[in-house]
Scaffold this active site. Structure first.
Site, mmCIF file in Angstrom:
data_model
loop_
_atom_site.group_PDB
_atom_site.id
_atom_site.type_symbol
_atom_site.label_atom_id
_atom_site.label_comp_id
_atom_site.label_asym_id
_atom_site.label_seq_id
_atom_site.Cartn_x
_atom_site.Cartn_y
_atom_site.Cartn_z
ATOM 1 C CE LYS A 152 -2.371 -1.344 3.645
ATOM 2 N NZ LYS A 152 -1.835 -2.726 3.817
ATOM 3 C CB THR A 153 3.806 2.332 1.980
ATOM 4 O OG1 THR A 153 3.118 2.298 3.223
ATOM 5 C CG2 THR A 153 4.761 3.508 1.978
ATOM 6 C CG ASP B 35 -0.093 3.279 6.738
ATOM 7 O OD1 ASP B 35 -1.035 2.603 6.296
ATOM 8 O OD2 ASP B 35 1.019 2.777 7.038
ATOM 9 C CB THR C 56 -4.673 -3.393 8.200
ATOM 10 O OG1 THR C 56 -4.881 -2.721 9.456
ATOM 11 C CG2 THR C 56 -3.278 -3.054 7.687
ATOM 12 N NE ARG D 92 5.977 -4.684 5.379
ATOM 13 C CZ ARG D 92 4.780 -4.349 5.860
ATOM 14 N NH1 ARG D 92 4.197 -5.131 6.742
ATOM 15 N NH2 ARG D 92 4.181 -3.267 5.455
#
Length: 359
Positions: free
Chosen positions: A79-80, A124, A173, A232
């Site tokens: 997402k980032t 975020d 999330t 990640r």
């Protein structure tokens, strides 16, 4: 490729458990170098990439600011990274903050009033923003205006403050916690899915090339299979396997080297780590497969209730190793099989998974 979203609430714990150490400054620099710079480099999420590409190309063609974007999904899916790509594709600067950092409407007003025209604001964990700031954001998103309250009580005055057009990229999330008025103000929403092993292999090969690490397809497949569907985690495990290969071998990552390295870091063939296995072992060995309450289970493994619920349980449930029932947590037949144990008579592993739900 860096998919690290540093403000995700469960991210530091999950990452630390998987690799056995927190990321230091050098690791963060490596992660930044691995981050894809445009949609063409971004691997996976095909539908999201296609839809987002149309949104951004249309905005550029009109010479307008891109619509507000909401990205939802589990930590570590990018997402980032996508927020930074949006800014790069639009040729705009980006400002990054998080919901927990905005506890007052004044905090948000200060950020919004300093934005440049066309700037991307990445927020975020947007669902954790305070309610007063959230209500101010409604007007900012829709009318590019905020009302700044001066004074208190009956003498308070609202001063309208015009904002330059900007693009808000919200990430969460837990999309279900977003109030409908906020969710409806986003022009484009996307849910990011977990990755398939073949997609993770592409992520690993790309990252290995940028890290100047030799890895064969079997080695990449071994890491991908233990990465819990999350880029990640795949990148973090790759770096730990690289360390092992440099110290214990010739630096080349094969399947055997990857398996041996991940064994050292206590990540098994299905991606379960120390905490995951501790939860399953307690559930099976101490409580006979359940049902058992979450608090009791957390005490048994020496962790906080929130850690078990937010860090370990989602993956165990998704893997079909644990089930949540009205009576408590219950192990599935797959859990008994994965740990090489035999379920007692009358337990789910012995009589069938329908027993989990009283069928």
């Amino acid at each position: 490729m860096n998919w690290d979203e540093t403000t995700d609430e469960a991210t530091p714990q999950a990452a630390d458990r998987l690799v056995g150490a927190s990321a230091d400054g050098e690791d963060q620099a490596v992660e930044a170098a691995l981050r894809p710079k445009d949609l063409g480099e971004f691997i996976g999420q095909e539908k999201v990439r296609e839809q987002l590409d149309l949104v951004l190309r249309a905005a550029r063609a009109r010479g307008a600011t891109a619509d507000h974007v909401l990205l939802s999904g589990a930590p570590g899916l990018g997402k980032t990274t996508l927020s930074m790509i949006i800014a790069a594709e639009m040729g705009a600067p980006i400002r990054i903050t998080s919901g927990p950092a905005i506890q007052h409407a004044g905090d948000l007003a200060a950020i919004l009033s300093s934005l440049q025209e066309g700037e991307v604001l990445f927020l975020d964990e947007i669902h954790r923003m305070s309610r007063p700031a959230e209500e101010m954001l409604y007007m900012a998103m829709e009318d590019f205006r905020v009302d700044v309250i001066v004074g208190k009580g009956p003498g308070a005055t609202a001063i309208p403050l015009e904002l330059p057009p900007f693009t808000l990229v919200g990430a969460t999330t837990r999309a279900g916690l977003l109030p409908p008025p906020l969710r409806d103000r986003f022009g484009f929403t996307a849910h990011m899915e977990f990755y398939e092993p073949t997609e993770l292999q592409r992520v690993i090969h790309r990252s290995a090339g940028l890290l100047d690490v030799e890895i064969d397809p079997a080695g990449a497949a071994e890491i991908a299979g233990r990465s819990r569907g999350t880029p990640r985690i795949a990148n973090r495990l790759l770096r730990r396997v690289r360390d092992y290969a440099q110290v214990k071998a010739d630096g080349h990552i094969t399947r055997d080297i990857a398996a041996a390295a991940l064994g050292v870091y206590e990540v098994d063939g299905r991606g379960l780590d120390r905490l995951d296995r501790a939860v399953l072992e307690a559930l099976l060995k101490l409580f006979g497969g359940g049902p058992v309450g979450l608090s009791t289970l957390a005490v048994a493994v020496g962790e906080e209730r929130e850690t078990v619920e937010e860090v370990a349980e989602p993956f165990l449930v998704r893997e079909g190793l644990l089930a949540r029932t009205p009576r408590g947590r219950v192990a599935t037949p797959a859990a008994w099989s994965h740990l090489g144990l035999t379920a007692p008579q009358g337990k789910p592993g012995a009589r069938g998974q329908q027993d989990l739900f009283g069928a």
